[in-house]
Design a protein around this motif. Structure first.
Motif, PDB file in Angstrom:
ATOM      1  N   VAL A 113       0.785  -1.161   0.039  1.00  0.00           N
ATOM      2  CA  VAL A 113      -0.088   0.013  -0.037  1.00  0.00           C
ATOM      3  C   VAL A 113       0.890   1.030  -0.153  1.00  0.00           C
ATOM      4  CG1 VAL A 113      -1.949  -0.898   1.098  1.00  0.00           C
ATOM      5  CG2 VAL A 113      -0.292  -0.057   2.568  1.00  0.00           C
ATOM      6  N   ASP A 114       0.172   2.378  -0.365  1.00  0.00           N
ATOM      7  CA  ASP A 114       0.791   3.636  -0.480  1.00  0.00           C
ATOM      8  C   ASP A 114       1.082   4.309   1.039  1.00  0.00           C
ATOM      9  OD1 ASP A 114       1.164   3.599  -3.026  1.00  0.00           O
ATOM     10  OD2 ASP A 114      -0.423   4.920  -3.454  1.00  0.00           O
ATOM     11  N   GLY A 115       1.817   4.992   1.425  1.00  0.00           N
ATOM     12  CA  GLY A 115       2.198   5.727   2.591  1.00  0.00           C
ATOM     13  C   GLY A 115       1.266   7.004   2.860  1.00  0.00           C
ATOM     14  N   VAL A 116       1.410   7.407   4.158  1.00  0.00           N
ATOM     15  CA  VAL A 116       0.589   8.676   4.102  1.00  0.00           C
ATOM     16  C   VAL A 116       1.263   9.782   3.339  1.00  0.00           C
ATOM     17  CG1 VAL A 116      -0.259  10.476   5.773  1.00  0.00           C
ATOM     18  CG2 VAL A 116       0.040   8.151   6.285  1.00  0.00           C
ATOM     19  N   THR A 117       0.138  10.654   2.776  1.00  0.00           N
ATOM     20  CA  THR A 117       0.689  11.525   2.095  1.00  0.00           C
ATOM     21  C   THR A 117      -0.276  12.909   2.568  1.00  0.00           C
ATOM     22  OG1 THR A 117      -0.725  11.506   0.100  1.00  0.00           O
ATOM     23  CG2 THR A 117       1.976  10.601  -0.109  1.00  0.00           C
ATOM     24  N   VAL A 118       0.218  14.197   2.598  1.00  0.00           N
ATOM     25  CA  VAL A 118      -0.329  15.229   3.083  1.00  0.00           C
ATOM     26  C   VAL A 118      -0.347  16.486   1.912  1.00  0.00           C
ATOM     27  CG1 VAL A 118      -0.943  17.168   4.920  1.00  0.00           C
ATOM     28  CG2 VAL A 118      -0.099  14.528   5.428  1.00  0.00           C
ATOM     29  N   GLU A 119      -1.563  16.984   1.712  1.00  0.00           N
ATOM     30  CA  GLU A 119      -1.582  18.207   0.574  1.00  0.00           C
ATOM     31  C   GLU A 119      -2.468  19.031   1.117  1.00  0.00           C
ATOM     32  OE1 GLU A 119      -1.919  18.271  -3.824  1.00  0.00           O
ATOM     33  OE2 GLU A 119      -0.772  16.243  -3.569  1.00  0.00           O
ATOM     34  N   GLY A 120      -1.970  20.160   1.502  1.00  0.00           N
ATOM     35  CA  GLY A 120      -2.956  21.105   1.952  1.00  0.00           C
ATOM     36  C   GLY A 120      -3.975  20.640   3.376  1.00  0.00           C
ATOM     37  N   ASP A 121      -5.225  20.747   2.893  1.00  0.00           N
ATOM     38  CA  ASP A 121      -5.951  20.209   4.253  1.00  0.00           C
ATOM     39  C   ASP A 121      -6.127  18.950   4.359  1.00  0.00           C
ATOM     40  OD1 ASP A 121      -6.008  23.029   5.143  1.00  0.00           O
ATOM     41  OD2 ASP A 121      -7.873  23.413   3.797  1.00  0.00           O
ATOM     42  N   PHE A 122      -5.813  18.282   3.430  1.00  0.00           N
ATOM     43  CA  PHE A 122      -6.072  16.592   3.448  1.00  0.00           C
ATOM     44  C   PHE A 122      -4.922  15.566   3.468  1.00  0.00           C
ATOM     45  CE2 PHE A 122      -9.764  18.746   1.661  1.00  0.00           C
ATOM     46  CZ  PHE A 122     -10.774  18.167   2.210  1.00  0.00           C
ATOM     47  N   ALA A 123      -5.232  14.805   4.394  1.00  0.00           N
ATOM     48  CA  ALA A 123      -4.036  13.538   4.230  1.00  0.00           C
ATOM     49  C   ALA A 123      -4.667  12.312   3.519  1.00  0.00           C
ATOM     50  CB  ALA A 123      -3.791  13.301   5.668  1.00  0.00           C
ATOM     51  N   ARG A 124      -3.737  11.705   2.879  1.00  0.00           N
ATOM     52  CA  ARG A 124      -4.261  10.736   2.074  1.00  0.00           C
ATOM     53  C   ARG A 124      -3.540   9.237   2.813  1.00  0.00           C
ATOM     54  NH1 ARG A 124      -1.950   7.470  -1.988  1.00  0.00           N
ATOM     55  NH2 ARG A 124      -3.454   6.793  -3.638  1.00  0.00           N
ATOM     56  N   THR A 125      -4.589   8.228   3.044  1.00  0.00           N
ATOM     57  CA  THR A 125      -4.009   7.027   3.500  1.00  0.00           C
ATOM     58  C   THR A 125      -4.301   6.015   2.501  1.00  0.00           C
ATOM     59  OG1 THR A 125      -5.979   6.750   4.920  1.00  0.00           O
ATOM     60  CG2 THR A 125      -4.127   7.617   5.924  1.00  0.00           C
ATOM     61  N   GLN A 126      -3.724   4.785   2.681  1.00  0.00           N
ATOM     62  CA  GLN A 126      -4.293   3.640   1.923  1.00  0.00           C
ATOM     63  C   GLN A 126      -4.138   2.369   2.670  1.00  0.00           C
ATOM     64  OE1 GLN A 126      -2.186   1.971  -1.923  1.00  0.00           O
ATOM     65  NE2 GLN A 126      -3.657   3.358  -2.704  1.00  0.00           N
ATOM     66  N   THR A 127      -5.136   1.766   2.740  1.00  0.00           N
ATOM     67  CA  THR A 127      -5.401   0.515   3.630  1.00  0.00           C
ATOM     68  C   THR A 127      -5.897  -0.726   3.121  1.00  0.00           C
ATOM     69  OG1 THR A 127      -5.801   2.094   5.413  1.00  0.00           O
ATOM     70  CG2 THR A 127      -6.514  -0.251   5.646  1.00  0.00           C
ATOM     71  N   LEU A 128      -5.031  -1.825   3.413  1.00  0.00           N
ATOM     72  CA  LEU A 128      -5.495  -3.190   2.794  1.00  0.00           C
ATOM     73  C   LEU A 128      -6.298  -3.780   3.720  1.00  0.00           C
ATOM     74  CD1 LEU A 128      -5.211  -5.796   1.243  1.00  0.00           C
ATOM     75  CD2 LEU A 128      -3.088  -6.413   2.720  1.00  0.00           C
ATOM     76  N   MET A 129      -7.638  -4.210   3.485  1.00  0.00           N
ATOM     77  CA  MET A 129      -8.442  -4.790   4.353  1.00  0.00           C
ATOM     78  C   MET A 129      -8.627  -6.142   3.807  1.00  0.00           C
ATOM     79  SD  MET A 129     -11.245  -1.728   4.997  1.00  0.00           S
ATOM     80  CE  MET A 129     -12.085  -2.045   3.211  1.00  0.00           C
ATOM     81  N   ILE A 130      -8.869  -7.185   4.980  1.00  0.00           N
ATOM     82  CA  ILE A 130      -9.133  -8.425   4.653  1.00  0.00           C
ATOM     83  C   ILE A 130     -10.249  -9.165   5.472  1.00  0.00           C
ATOM     84  CG2 ILE A 130      -8.277 -10.932   4.444  1.00  0.00           C
ATOM     85  CD1 ILE A 130      -5.446  -9.800   3.928  1.00  0.00           C
ATOM     86  N   SER A 131     -11.156  -9.652   5.262  1.00  0.00           N
ATOM     87  CA  SER A 131     -12.169 -10.070   5.933  1.00  0.00           C
ATOM     88  C   SER A 131     -12.410 -11.675   5.725  1.00  0.00           C
ATOM     89  CB  SER A 131     -13.558  -9.507   5.760  1.00  0.00           C
ATOM     90  OG  SER A 131     -13.365  -7.999   5.954  1.00  0.00           O
ATOM     91  N   GLY A 132     -12.616 -12.345   6.725  1.00  0.00           N
ATOM     92  CA  GLY A 132     -12.874 -13.726   6.627  1.00  0.00           C
ATOM     93  C   GLY A 132     -14.163 -13.987   6.744  1.00  0.00           C
ATOM     94  N   PRO A 133     -14.837 -15.117   6.424  1.00  0.00           N
ATOM     95  CA  PRO A 133     -14.162 -16.367   6.147  1.00  0.00           C
ATOM     96  C   PRO A 133     -13.900 -16.407   4.656  1.00  0.00           C
ATOM     97  CG  PRO A 133     -16.374 -17.030   6.503  1.00  0.00           C
ATOM     98  CD  PRO A 133     -16.200 -15.403   6.746  1.00  0.00           C
ATOM     99  N   TYR A 134     -14.375 -15.641   3.957  1.00  0.00           N
ATOM    100  CA  TYR A 134     -14.265 -16.065   2.383  1.00  0.00           C
ATOM    101  C   TYR A 134     -12.956 -15.320   1.765  1.00  0.00           C
ATOM    102  CZ  TYR A 134     -18.896 -17.479   3.145  1.00  0.00           C
ATOM    103  OH  TYR A 134     -20.083 -18.280   3.605  1.00  0.00           O
ATOM    104  N   GLY A 135     -11.935 -14.655   2.648  1.00  0.00           N
ATOM    105  CA  GLY A 135     -10.792 -13.930   2.205  1.00  0.00           C
ATOM    106  C   GLY A 135     -11.094 -12.850   1.200  1.00  0.00           C
ATOM    107  N   GLU A 136     -12.052 -12.168   1.499  1.00  0.00           N
ATOM    108  CA  GLU A 136     -12.184 -10.798   0.668  1.00  0.00           C
ATOM    109  C   GLU A 136     -11.133  -9.740   0.956  1.00  0.00           C
ATOM    110  OE1 GLU A 136     -16.924 -10.948  -0.962  1.00  0.00           O
ATOM    111  OE2 GLU A 136     -16.283  -9.481   0.675  1.00  0.00           O
TER     112      GLU A 136
END
Length: 324
Positions: A288-311
């Protein structure tokens, strides 16, 4: 043929849980490249705990920042959330996996959390180091952890339908792995060597087309439990064996009742498919990308995994932040 999902399965809870790692990553971002890994970790811990306590759960920290006398927050055994909630979880956290990466401003630092139903996550007590094997679902149940390295690679190659010379194994670049690295080279496979970050390595081994086919070697025990949770949800395979790196650790884990000979399989480490896993980038990385800040906003990127189907999903979010 049109491929449709079996059903809409991704729980809304995963979207709440990502608030926890995103808050920790945003807090750690202020310390990226500032040479103070303890300050980065401390800021992430405080932010993560605050968001965890806002979740509608009754949780117990199984993997945390250490024993209660070593860590004032997110210590092993700490109760999180409100006791009146019906959703009861075991919790594993690593507010900043890669504190030195963060301090030096280099890639692949993450904020990580995993939740599993109460009583289903293995408690490794004072163990700090674990020898690990992670492979994709095609090789699940096929790898003998006691087999020589070359034999493991042959089995994996057959399962993946490609020659050994096309396999790439993720290892931490540590002196303890020199013999194993030579064995991999001798078998004809490649190594991907990183100074830290074996949660990332385990995930890459489980993901198709990541360029990594297997994780081998000894790394942190907490990271091992976190990886096992994620791979359980994906349907991949993980196994571990406690591998103390000092006589002091060997003595302490023996007193706790842990052995160093037996390999723990996936079901030993996390016995439920109902797991949730989130990893948010602190610095830019492979996953995933790291945190970046531009102006009034910070951008984050998150990997989410949910069982039991591995989505699994990668979610990019924009957060309004206060200007200095």
């Amino acid at each position: 043929m049109v491929h449709r999902p079996i059903q809409q399965r991704t729980p809304l809870f995963a979207y709440c849980l990502r608030n926890v790692t995103e808050a920790a990553a945003l807090a750690a971002y202020d310390w990226v490249g500032r040479g103070d890994k303890n300050a980065a970790d401390g800021a992430a811990v405080e932010a993560m705990r605050k968001e965890l306590n806002a979740l509608p759960i009754e949780g117990t920290v199984i993997i945390g920042e250490g024993a209660k006398d070593e860590a004032p927050e997110l210590y092993c055994g700490e109760a999180i959330g409100l006791s009146r909630n019906r959703a009861k979880f075991d919790i594993a956290v690593d507010p900043v996996e890669g504190t030195s990466y963060t301090a030096k401003g280099i890639a692949n630092a993450l904020s990580v959390i995993a939740l599993a139903p109460r009583g289903t996550m293995f408690d490794p007590g004072p163990s700090y180091y674990m020898e690990k094997i992670a492979v994709p679902k095609e090789a699940k149940g096929l790898i003998d952890p006691e087999a020589p390295t070359a034999d493991k690679l042959k089995v994996l190659a057959r399962a993946l339908g490609k020659p050994v010379r096309e396999l790439t194994v993720f290892l931490l670049e540590k002196p303890r792995h020199e013999k194993m690295i030579e064995e991999i080279y001798a078998a004809g496979a490649r190594c991907a060597l990183y100074p830290a970050g074996d949660v990332m390595g385990g995930l890459l081994a489980a993901f198709p087309d990541s360029g990594i086919d297997m994780l081998l070697g000894t790394g942190g025990t907490p990271e091992g439990i976190l990886t096992a949770c994620a791979l359980r949800a994906i349907g991949a395979d993980f196994m571990g064996r406690f591998d103390p790196q000092s006589e002091t650790e060997r003595k302490v884990i023996a007193e706790f009742g842990l052995g160093t000979e037996e390999w723990l399989m996936m079901d030993d480490l996390v016995s439920s498919d109902q797991v949730f896993f989130c990893a948010t980038g602190v610095t830019d990385g492979i996953l995933v990308d790291g945190v970046t800040v531009e102006g009034d906003f910070a951008r984050t990127q998150t990997l989410m995994i949910s069982g039991p189907y591995g989505e699994r999903q990668v979610l990019t979010s924009y957060h309004m932040v206060e200007a200095d």
